[in-house]
Design a protein around this motif. Structure first.
Motif, PDB file in Angstrom:
ATOM      1  N   LEU A  59       0.821  -1.221   0.000  1.00  0.00           N
ATOM      2  CA  LEU A  59       0.000   0.000   0.000  1.00  0.00           C
ATOM      3  C   LEU A  59       0.854   1.271   0.000  1.00  0.00           C
ATOM      4  CD1 LEU A  59      -2.881  -0.779   2.565  1.00  0.00           C
ATOM      5  CD2 LEU A  59      -3.035  -0.670   0.095  1.00  0.00           C
ATOM      6  N   SER A  60       2.063   1.162   0.510  1.00  0.00           N
ATOM      7  CA  SER A  60       2.926   2.348   0.612  1.00  0.00           C
ATOM      8  C   SER A  60       3.652   2.679  -0.690  1.00  0.00           C
ATOM      9  CB  SER A  60       3.960   2.143   1.723  1.00  0.00           C
ATOM     10  OG  SER A  60       4.876   1.114   1.360  1.00  0.00           O
ATOM     11  N   LYS A  61       3.540   1.794  -1.683  1.00  0.00           N
ATOM     12  CA  LYS A  61       4.262   2.013  -2.944  1.00  0.00           C
ATOM     13  C   LYS A  61       3.562   3.057  -3.806  1.00  0.00           C
ATOM     14  CE  LYS A  61       6.249  -2.648  -3.103  1.00  0.00           C
ATOM     15  NZ  LYS A  61       6.308  -3.922  -3.822  1.00  0.00           N
ATOM     16  N   ASP A  62       4.358   3.811  -4.577  1.00  0.00           N
ATOM     17  CA  ASP A  62       3.816   4.888  -5.420  1.00  0.00           C
ATOM     18  C   ASP A  62       3.038   4.348  -6.615  1.00  0.00           C
ATOM     19  OD1 ASP A  62       4.898   6.809  -3.791  1.00  0.00           O
ATOM     20  OD2 ASP A  62       6.786   6.893  -4.908  1.00  0.00           O
ATOM     21  N   ASN A  63       3.503   3.240  -7.187  1.00  0.00           N
ATOM     22  CA  ASN A  63       2.885   2.719  -8.415  1.00  0.00           C
ATOM     23  C   ASN A  63       1.826   1.656  -8.120  1.00  0.00           C
ATOM     24  OD1 ASN A  63       4.637   0.824  -7.440  1.00  0.00           O
ATOM     25  ND2 ASN A  63       5.363   0.143  -9.449  1.00  0.00           N
ATOM     26  N   ILE A  64       1.193   1.803  -6.985  1.00  0.00           N
ATOM     27  CA  ILE A  64       0.245   0.772  -6.550  1.00  0.00           C
ATOM     28  C   ILE A  64      -0.983   0.705  -7.461  1.00  0.00           C
ATOM     29  CG2 ILE A  64      -1.003   2.328  -4.994  1.00  0.00           C
ATOM     30  CD1 ILE A  64      -1.005  -0.204  -3.075  1.00  0.00           C
ATOM     31  N   HIS A  65      -1.478  -0.519  -7.675  1.00  0.00           N
ATOM     32  CA  HIS A  65      -2.705  -0.708  -8.453  1.00  0.00           C
ATOM     33  C   HIS A  65      -3.900  -0.178  -7.665  1.00  0.00           C
ATOM     34  CE1 HIS A  65      -0.651  -3.108 -11.438  1.00  0.00           C
ATOM     35  NE2 HIS A  65      -0.163  -3.902 -10.502  1.00  0.00           N
ATOM     36  N   SER A  66      -4.905   0.228  -8.396  1.00  0.00           N
ATOM     37  CA  SER A  66      -6.076   0.840  -7.759  1.00  0.00           C
ATOM     38  C   SER A  66      -6.818  -0.130  -6.849  1.00  0.00           C
ATOM     39  CB  SER A  66      -7.033   1.376  -8.833  1.00  0.00           C
ATOM     40  OG  SER A  66      -7.461   0.318  -9.675  1.00  0.00           O
ATOM     41  N   SER A  67      -6.680  -1.446  -7.084  1.00  0.00           N
ATOM     42  CA  SER A  67      -7.427  -2.414  -6.269  1.00  0.00           C
ATOM     43  C   SER A  67      -6.801  -2.618  -4.893  1.00  0.00           C
ATOM     44  CB  SER A  67      -7.520  -3.762  -6.994  1.00  0.00           C
ATOM     45  OG  SER A  67      -6.254  -4.392  -7.044  1.00  0.00           O
ATOM     46  N   PHE A  68      -5.599  -2.073  -4.676  1.00  0.00           N
ATOM     47  CA  PHE A  68      -4.951  -2.241  -3.378  1.00  0.00           C
ATOM     48  C   PHE A  68      -5.330  -1.090  -2.458  1.00  0.00           C
ATOM     49  CE2 PHE A  68      -2.560  -5.140  -5.894  1.00  0.00           C
ATOM     50  CZ  PHE A  68      -2.117  -6.121  -5.018  1.00  0.00           C
ATOM     51  N   ASN A  69      -6.112  -1.420  -1.452  1.00  0.00           N
ATOM     52  CA  ASN A  69      -6.525  -0.439  -0.441  1.00  0.00           C
ATOM     53  C   ASN A  69      -6.822  -1.188   0.845  1.00  0.00           C
ATOM     54  OD1 ASN A  69      -9.442  -1.281  -0.560  1.00  0.00           O
ATOM     55  ND2 ASN A  69      -9.216  -0.495  -2.659  1.00  0.00           N
ATOM     56  N   GLU A  70      -7.012  -0.444   1.909  1.00  0.00           N
ATOM     57  CA  GLU A  70      -7.162  -1.089   3.205  1.00  0.00           C
ATOM     58  C   GLU A  70      -8.443  -1.916   3.311  1.00  0.00           C
ATOM     59  OE1 GLU A  70      -6.918   0.277   7.835  1.00  0.00           O
ATOM     60  OE2 GLU A  70      -5.502   1.168   6.420  1.00  0.00           O
ATOM     61  N   LYS A  71      -9.498  -1.490   2.612  1.00  0.00           N
ATOM     62  CA  LYS A  71     -10.745  -2.256   2.633  1.00  0.00           C
ATOM     63  C   LYS A  71     -10.534  -3.623   1.995  1.00  0.00           C
ATOM     64  CE  LYS A  71     -14.943  -1.632   4.190  1.00  0.00           C
ATOM     65  NZ  LYS A  71     -15.162  -1.348   5.615  1.00  0.00           N
ATOM     66  N   ASN A  72      -9.785  -3.640   0.885  1.00  0.00           N
ATOM     67  CA  ASN A  72      -9.502  -4.913   0.237  1.00  0.00           C
ATOM     68  C   ASN A  72      -8.619  -5.786   1.114  1.00  0.00           C
ATOM     69  OD1 ASN A  72     -10.227  -6.397  -2.027  1.00  0.00           O
ATOM     70  ND2 ASN A  72      -9.512  -4.824  -3.435  1.00  0.00           N
ATOM     71  N   LEU A  73      -7.707  -5.173   1.852  1.00  0.00           N
ATOM     72  CA  LEU A  73      -6.877  -5.941   2.780  1.00  0.00           C
ATOM     73  C   LEU A  73      -7.750  -6.651   3.810  1.00  0.00           C
ATOM     74  CD1 LEU A  73      -4.336  -6.856   4.260  1.00  0.00           C
ATOM     75  CD2 LEU A  73      -4.142  -4.552   5.230  1.00  0.00           C
ATOM     76  N   ILE A  74      -8.751  -5.950   4.321  1.00  0.00           N
ATOM     77  CA  ILE A  74      -9.652  -6.550   5.312  1.00  0.00           C
ATOM     78  C   ILE A  74     -10.342  -7.778   4.735  1.00  0.00           C
ATOM     79  CG2 ILE A  74     -11.801  -6.207   6.615  1.00  0.00           C
ATOM     80  CD1 ILE A  74     -10.946  -3.221   6.871  1.00  0.00           C
ATOM     81  N   TYR A  75     -10.895  -7.635   3.506  1.00  0.00           N
ATOM     82  CA  TYR A  75     -11.666  -8.740   2.936  1.00  0.00           C
ATOM     83  C   TYR A  75     -10.781  -9.868   2.427  1.00  0.00           C
ATOM     84  CZ  TYR A  75     -15.824  -5.948   3.573  1.00  0.00           C
ATOM     85  OH  TYR A  75     -16.844  -5.241   4.151  1.00  0.00           O
ATOM     86  N   CYS A  76      -9.585  -9.559   1.938  1.00  0.00           N
ATOM     87  CA  CYS A  76      -8.646 -10.622   1.555  1.00  0.00           C
ATOM     88  C   CYS A  76      -8.246 -11.438   2.784  1.00  0.00           C
ATOM     89  CB  CYS A  76      -7.387 -10.030   0.907  1.00  0.00           C
ATOM     90  SG  CYS A  76      -7.608  -9.502  -0.801  1.00  0.00           S
ATOM     91  N   THR A  77      -8.010 -10.745   3.893  1.00  0.00           N
ATOM     92  CA  THR A  77      -7.640 -11.423   5.135  1.00  0.00           C
ATOM     93  C   THR A  77      -8.793 -12.288   5.639  1.00  0.00           C
ATOM     94  OG1 THR A  77      -6.189  -9.568   5.699  1.00  0.00           O
ATOM     95  CG2 THR A  77      -6.775 -11.081   7.477  1.00  0.00           C
ATOM     96  N   MET A  78     -10.016 -11.752   5.584  1.00  0.00           N
ATOM     97  CA  MET A  78     -11.182 -12.539   5.995  1.00  0.00           C
ATOM     98  C   MET A  78     -11.341 -13.775   5.115  1.00  0.00           C
ATOM     99  SD  MET A  78     -13.994  -9.552   6.889  1.00  0.00           S
ATOM    100  CE  MET A  78     -15.356 -10.706   7.055  1.00  0.00           C
ATOM    101  N   ASP A  79     -11.152 -13.620   3.807  1.00  0.00           N
ATOM    102  CA  ASP A  79     -11.270 -14.749   2.885  1.00  0.00           C
ATOM    103  C   ASP A  79     -10.248 -15.838   3.203  1.00  0.00           C
ATOM    104  OD1 ASP A  79     -13.396 -13.729   1.503  1.00  0.00           O
ATOM    105  OD2 ASP A  79     -12.240 -13.007  -0.206  1.00  0.00           O
TER     106      ASP A  79
END
Length: 502
Positions: free
Chosen positions: A286-306
């Protein structure tokens, strides 16, 4: 002034005579059903007649859905179409058709259906229910990160072997008395994915974590309930009504809050130079400058839950079936233990390297998966374009399910399809792979954690049978009846883990 839907419904209800409201509703339902039926292609797959709006909802048995489906398959053939509300779904049966839709047309049936109840809980984020570029990016990152933290390597195997020791000690504490193995197995299995995802394991006597596991179990049991399925048909109405679906939403929020707290702790302790687990790696991404738009904290929550859901439920349920089958088939349990004693003995722990020399034990694990029938219809897919299957027209947006129950109980494929029999996976005493065995699915959306699950099943199962003989409690008849949930699990049972004297 605009009114929200929540305010409009009570206002309309109060201002409209009940008879007029019901008449208007009936007319709308009939019109929608008429429009839907006019849209049906002449070469649409056969299936049972459906009602306006409800479709085939009332014909479904939510306690034993696979039984209902088998009746439809027998009547209409290997491709059957049905409706639930406005959602069309097609179920395909038989290995040739399953390979056709999941492999040959894998890019056509690549998406997950966007069902209202899943949208309400998962918001089309994460690894399981997401689609398109978002899914591709998240899956690619998850696979890469899991491999970096030991997936497919000896480091993760060692974690499973260490956890097996904790599980053995927990069962030894029962002193051969009857006990329910459900949550101790859940805890052991979930600790493996927790060590990769959260960076640590949880003690079996941790009451807070045990409550979390019970919450997961509760959600899994409630999701298939008819009230939750009715939410998929009329979400705008059901979200204002009480019922199990509301409990699902509340309990899911608890899990989400738990993950949010863990992520907050990771942020405070993060060392960008030395990520300790999946969450650390994601936060660094998430801290990278060239990050893809799908990488965000909400997605982190749901990826972790999955990862938590998928890494716990299916494997722990399979192991619960395994112990049940061992208690019910003592002669098979004895053969497995004889092989364990011959190949490994009692002084060494099982390793994955032992599997090649243990064909009967390996066959028994596979037979548990076949008979347990954990996910009878696979995780559903959705057609992204119009297509044809077996000569029938399948429009874009159709939900697809594959009939794994029929595949794993096909009398043409299995000598004794309704009987627990490890010989199904043996030929001349050697382990034999079976093409008609697909518990992890196939194609591009096959189970992301297949490699981990296979290692866990073999190592936990072999470790337990090395140290214990599993028996029914005195004067108790164990049952193979199924408890329907997101997975098909055994009914709650108690068992005796008798320490083996060598």
């Amino acid at each position: 002034m605009q009114l929200s839907l929540g305010n409009m419904i009570p206002s309309l209800w109060e201002g409209t005579p009940l008879q007029s409201f019901l008449l208007l509703s009936a007319i709308i339902l009939i019109l929608i059903h008429y429009v839907q039926s006019r849209r049906r292609h002449l070469n649409y797959p056969p299936g049972p007649p459906s009602l306006p709006i409800l479709g085939n909802f009332l014909q479904m048995d939510f306690e034993k859905p696979q039984v209902t489906m088998q009746k439809f398959v027998q009547k209409y053939g290997n491709i059957v179409s049905m409706h639930v509300g406005s959602q069309i779904f097609v179920i395909v049966t038989g290995l040739p058709l399953i390979k056709e839709v999941l492999v040959n047309q894998g890019d056509v049936f690549i998406d997950r259906p966007q069902l209202p109840i899943h949208l309400h809980i998962f918001k089309s984020l994460g690894l399981i229910m997401s689609n398109g570029q978002l899914w591709k990016q998240q899956r690619r990152f998850a696979l890469m990160t899991l491999r970096n933290f030991g997936l497919g390597k000896k480091t993760l195997e060692d974690r499973i072997r260490v956890e097996a020791k904790y599980l053995i000690e927990a069962m030894r504490e029962e002193k051969g008395q009857p006990f329910d193995p459900h949550f101790v197995i859940n805890n052991a299995v979930s600790n493996i994915i927790c060590s990769v995802t959260f960076g640590h394991r949880f003690e079996y006597h941790d009451s807070k974590y045990r409550e979390l596991l019970k919450t997961v179990d509760y959600v899994m049991k409630l999701l298939p309930r008819w009230e939750c399925q009715l939410f998929n048909i009329i979400p705008s109405v059901m979200k204002f009504l009480p019922g199990p679906h509301q409990k699902v939403f509340r309990e899911s929020k608890k899990l989400e809050s738990f993950v949010e707290d863990v992520i907050k702790q990771h942020k405070e302790n993060l060392n960008p130079e030395e990520p300790q687990d999946f969450i650390d790696a994601y936060l660094i991404e998430l801290s990278k400058d060239n990050i893809h738009s799908s990488f965000n904290e909400k997605n982190l929550i749901y990826c972790t839950m999955d990862l938590f859901f998928a890494g716990t439920e299916t494997t722990s349920t399979t192991l619960r079936w395994a112990l049940l089958y061992m208690a019910l088939y003592p002669e098979i349990q004895g053969k497995i233990q004889a092989e364990i004693d011959r190949v490994i003995g009692q002084s060494q722990q099982p390793t994955m390297a032992d599997k090649e020399n243990m064909p009967y034990t390996n066959a028994a694990v596979h037979e548990v998966q076949r008979m347990g029938d954990i996910v009878p219809f696979n995780v559903p897919r959705m057609a992204v374009v119009d297509t044809t299957v077996a000569g029938y027209y399948v429009p874009k947006g159709t939900m697809l399910t594959t009939n794994l129950t029929a595949l794993h109980r096909d009398p043409k494929e299995w000598a004794t399809p309704e009987t627990f029999n490890p010989e199904h996976f043996l030929k001349n005493g050697q382990f034999k792979k079976r093409e008609s065995f697909l518990p992890f699915s196939i194609g591009k959306r096959a189970c992301l954690g297949e490699q981990l699950a296979r290692a866990e099943l073999f190592l936990f199962f072999t470790s337990l049978l090395q140290k214990f003989t599993f028996q029914p409690p005195p004067n108790t008849q164990l049952s193979l009846d199924v408890q329907c949930g997101t997975t098909m699990s055994p009914l709650p049972y108690k068992i005796c883990a008798i320490p083996r004297e060598m």
